[in-house]
Design a protein around this motif. Sequence first.
Motif, PDB file in Angstrom:
ATOM      1  N   PRO A 137      37.946 -18.339   9.276  1.00  0.00           N
ATOM      2  CA  PRO A 137      36.784 -17.486   9.273  1.00  0.00           C
ATOM      3  C   PRO A 137      36.950 -15.918   9.769  1.00  0.00           C
ATOM      4  CG  PRO A 137      36.269 -19.781  10.150  1.00  0.00           C
ATOM      5  CD  PRO A 137      38.051 -19.418   9.984  1.00  0.00           C
ATOM      6  N   ARG A 138      37.587 -15.917  10.858  1.00  0.00           N
ATOM      7  CA  ARG A 138      37.690 -14.423  11.334  1.00  0.00           C
ATOM      8  C   ARG A 138      38.551 -13.591  10.466  1.00  0.00           C
ATOM      9  NH1 ARG A 138      39.163 -17.452  15.942  1.00  0.00           N
ATOM     10  NH2 ARG A 138      41.343 -17.149  15.694  1.00  0.00           N
ATOM     11  N   SER A 155      36.968 -10.452   8.354  1.00  0.00           N
ATOM     12  CA  SER A 155      37.466  -9.036   8.477  1.00  0.00           C
ATOM     13  C   SER A 155      37.704  -8.518   7.054  1.00  0.00           C
ATOM     14  CB  SER A 155      38.892  -9.262   9.400  1.00  0.00           C
ATOM     15  OG  SER A 155      39.469  -7.976   9.344  1.00  0.00           O
ATOM     16  N   LEU A 156      38.293  -9.411   5.883  1.00  0.00           N
ATOM     17  CA  LEU A 156      38.886  -8.947   4.727  1.00  0.00           C
ATOM     18  C   LEU A 156      37.581  -8.314   4.004  1.00  0.00           C
ATOM     19  CD1 LEU A 156      41.439 -11.428   3.878  1.00  0.00           C
ATOM     20  CD2 LEU A 156      41.785  -9.125   4.161  1.00  0.00           C
ATOM     21  N   LEU A 157      36.422  -9.275   4.169  1.00  0.00           N
ATOM     22  CA  LEU A 157      35.278  -8.909   3.343  1.00  0.00           C
ATOM     23  C   LEU A 157      34.568  -7.700   4.050  1.00  0.00           C
ATOM     24  CD1 LEU A 157      33.733 -12.774   3.091  1.00  0.00           C
ATOM     25  CD2 LEU A 157      34.852 -11.223   1.170  1.00  0.00           C
ATOM     26  N   ARG A 158      34.602  -7.472   5.323  1.00  0.00           N
ATOM     27  CA  ARG A 158      33.879  -6.082   5.647  1.00  0.00           C
ATOM     28  C   ARG A 158      34.942  -5.148   5.514  1.00  0.00           C
ATOM     29  NH1 ARG A 158      33.740  -9.190  10.751  1.00  0.00           N
ATOM     30  NH2 ARG A 158      35.553  -8.347  11.434  1.00  0.00           N
ATOM     31  N   THR A 159      36.337  -5.176   5.263  1.00  0.00           N
ATOM     32  CA  THR A 159      37.193  -4.051   5.167  1.00  0.00           C
ATOM     33  C   THR A 159      36.850  -3.739   3.317  1.00  0.00           C
ATOM     34  OG1 THR A 159      38.562  -4.752   6.448  1.00  0.00           O
ATOM     35  CG2 THR A 159      39.572  -3.148   4.808  1.00  0.00           C
ATOM     36  N   GLY A 160      36.380  -4.969   2.708  1.00  0.00           N
ATOM     37  CA  GLY A 160      36.310  -4.661   1.240  1.00  0.00           C
ATOM     38  C   GLY A 160      34.830  -3.734   1.174  1.00  0.00           C
ATOM     39  N   PHE A 182      39.100 -16.537  -0.961  1.00  0.00           N
ATOM     40  CA  PHE A 182      39.916 -17.543  -1.109  1.00  0.00           C
ATOM     41  C   PHE A 182      40.194 -18.383   0.270  1.00  0.00           C
ATOM     42  CE2 PHE A 182      44.488 -19.098  -0.710  1.00  0.00           C
ATOM     43  CZ  PHE A 182      44.253 -20.127  -1.544  1.00  0.00           C
ATOM     44  N   HIS A 183      40.170 -17.398   1.454  1.00  0.00           N
ATOM     45  CA  HIS A 183      40.428 -17.792   2.759  1.00  0.00           C
ATOM     46  C   HIS A 183      39.207 -18.921   3.166  1.00  0.00           C
ATOM     47  CE1 HIS A 183      43.938 -16.541   4.788  1.00  0.00           C
ATOM     48  NE2 HIS A 183      43.920 -15.453   4.273  1.00  0.00           N
ATOM     49  N   ASN A 184      38.021 -18.568   2.693  1.00  0.00           N
ATOM     50  CA  ASN A 184      36.590 -19.050   3.110  1.00  0.00           C
ATOM     51  C   ASN A 184      36.810 -20.544   2.382  1.00  0.00           C
ATOM     52  OD1 ASN A 184      35.270 -17.779   4.844  1.00  0.00           O
ATOM     53  ND2 ASN A 184      34.274 -16.407   3.111  1.00  0.00           N
ATOM     54  N   VAL A 185      37.131 -20.521   0.907  1.00  0.00           N
ATOM     55  CA  VAL A 185      37.314 -21.952   0.374  1.00  0.00           C
ATOM     56  C   VAL A 185      38.214 -22.831   0.743  1.00  0.00           C
ATOM     57  CG1 VAL A 185      37.328 -22.976  -2.162  1.00  0.00           C
ATOM     58  CG2 VAL A 185      36.087 -20.642  -1.773  1.00  0.00           C
ATOM     59  N   THR A 186      39.478 -22.313   0.896  1.00  0.00           N
ATOM     60  CA  THR A 186      40.508 -23.195   1.480  1.00  0.00           C
ATOM     61  C   THR A 186      40.187 -23.557   2.897  1.00  0.00           C
ATOM     62  OG1 THR A 186      41.711 -21.233   2.241  1.00  0.00           O
ATOM     63  CG2 THR A 186      42.072 -22.094   0.041  1.00  0.00           C
ATOM     64  N   ASN A 187      39.496 -22.812   3.658  1.00  0.00           N
ATOM     65  CA  ASN A 187      38.990 -23.291   4.920  1.00  0.00           C
ATOM     66  C   ASN A 187      37.979 -24.521   4.827  1.00  0.00           C
ATOM     67  OD1 ASN A 187      39.061 -23.261   7.816  1.00  0.00           O
ATOM     68  ND2 ASN A 187      37.167 -22.463   7.927  1.00  0.00           N
ATOM     69  N   ASP A 188      37.111 -24.408   3.849  1.00  0.00           N
ATOM     70  CA  ASP A 188      36.309 -25.680   3.801  1.00  0.00           C
ATOM     71  C   ASP A 188      36.960 -27.002   3.413  1.00  0.00           C
ATOM     72  OD1 ASP A 188      34.076 -23.842   4.168  1.00  0.00           O
ATOM     73  OD2 ASP A 188      33.879 -23.577   1.883  1.00  0.00           O
TER      74      ASP A 188
END
Length: 475
Positions: free
Chosen positions: A61-62, A66-71, A92-98
């Motif tokens: 999640p971190r 960070s990636l989404l904020r940078t985007g 992708f990180h969010n979904v795979t984390n789920d």
Amino acid sequence: MKHWSSKVRAKMAGVDEEKTNYGDLQDQSAILEGVSVKFREIIKETTKNQKYITQQSEADPRISDSLLRTGVDFNEIDRPMLSSTLELVGNFHNVTNDHRLKLLESIQSDVIDNLQSFVSTEIKEAKNQKVEYDRERAKCDEAQNELKIAKKSKKTKPEKLQALEENYQNLQDSHQLVGEKTLRQIKDTQDLAEIDMMERLCDYLDIFREYHTECIRLLNEKVPEIWEYRRYIDEQREEFEQNAEQADKIQYIRRESRAERVCYFGASLQALHSREGTDVPSILSKCIEFLRRVNAKDEEGIFRISGGKDLVDEYKARIDKDLSVDFSDLPDYEMHVIASIMKLWLRTLPDPLIPFSLYDDFLDVANLPYREEKIEKIRSLLVNVSPLFGNCLKYLLGYMHEVMLNSAVNKMGATNLATVIGPNIFYAREINMMDGLYFQQVAIQHAVISFMVTEYNAIYSDEAESVTGPENESE
């Protein structure tokens, strides 16, 4: 699970039902204790792995935030393509984390909890049964000692002696029955332990298989977007490099990738032809020259055995840095390094030697029933292949044919060569390993390349001139 009768159990255990071997019971009890220890070890190691996955899950999640904020930041300064790429990776990180969280839950509920349950129920009950047996044995031993003392005493009345003998016999019978029950339960528990542990280990593998299958599915869904971004990168890099005013900045964006336009690795055949003006790029011709010079066709496992990674990386970097191919300082015995460099270069071509546009047509060759039909079909397809691709393909297949002819020595027949080189020159534009037909298509690809290697002379027999590399371009 078969539940044997006490008589069958006793026979299987090698003991007489009428007189249980209690030494065997002690041995089996010790084995059960060892099984219990192994269960706890597996629970401990699985829990460790679970903690490691948890740490990854906590970090995702971190990273995603960070990636989404940078985007968002890049979008505000008018970099929408970079912003959307960051958003793609962040989501992708969010979904795979789920899915990773579900993985953790499954490991806990399906593996760890079930193993712990077996230890706390079946194994515990078998141990409790052993405790009951020990109590019965203690009672029996006490009654036996009391009877011995009574028999030695002259003061013991006959009726008292008879009562002690009856009590001892009753306790001995009870002890015998409890011993048989205990031995049977301990052995049953050992059998059940084997089944339960195997089942949990299979569950463990299935859990990870499902997790990785889902991750691959998610990645495959992103392939069209990734290709769009790559096309954008290619266009932007080409435009930037063509701008003479920006030439001094090229060094800042040059990188080793499939989209590279200047370096050998990742450059298109058109770009290399524009630079060198040869039928076959020097990277391919010099690799094959080296292999011919050192008689690599006599080397067992040539192209199958990988060269040292450090040397391969070193020469790759040197070739791209110097923009020239020079193997003069490489010892002859490092032929596997050259073979690996050649395969690496083939693998990084933006379009493989058998172009994506003709992929299905070449695949259909395998469906033709007769050798002559296949040869004619391949010849007709080669007419539609750009000379740049056709020249390289012929040059490569010619050497593969030479190696095949010496397969009795090098163990690299046409099938083996197709297996190790084919994936670098003949593959689909979009690869989906979860597609049920994927492995079937790979087998067909190998079969087509194997046929082309075997029938090299027949396929190219009507061509009057051979393909030239840089070394004989002037002839």
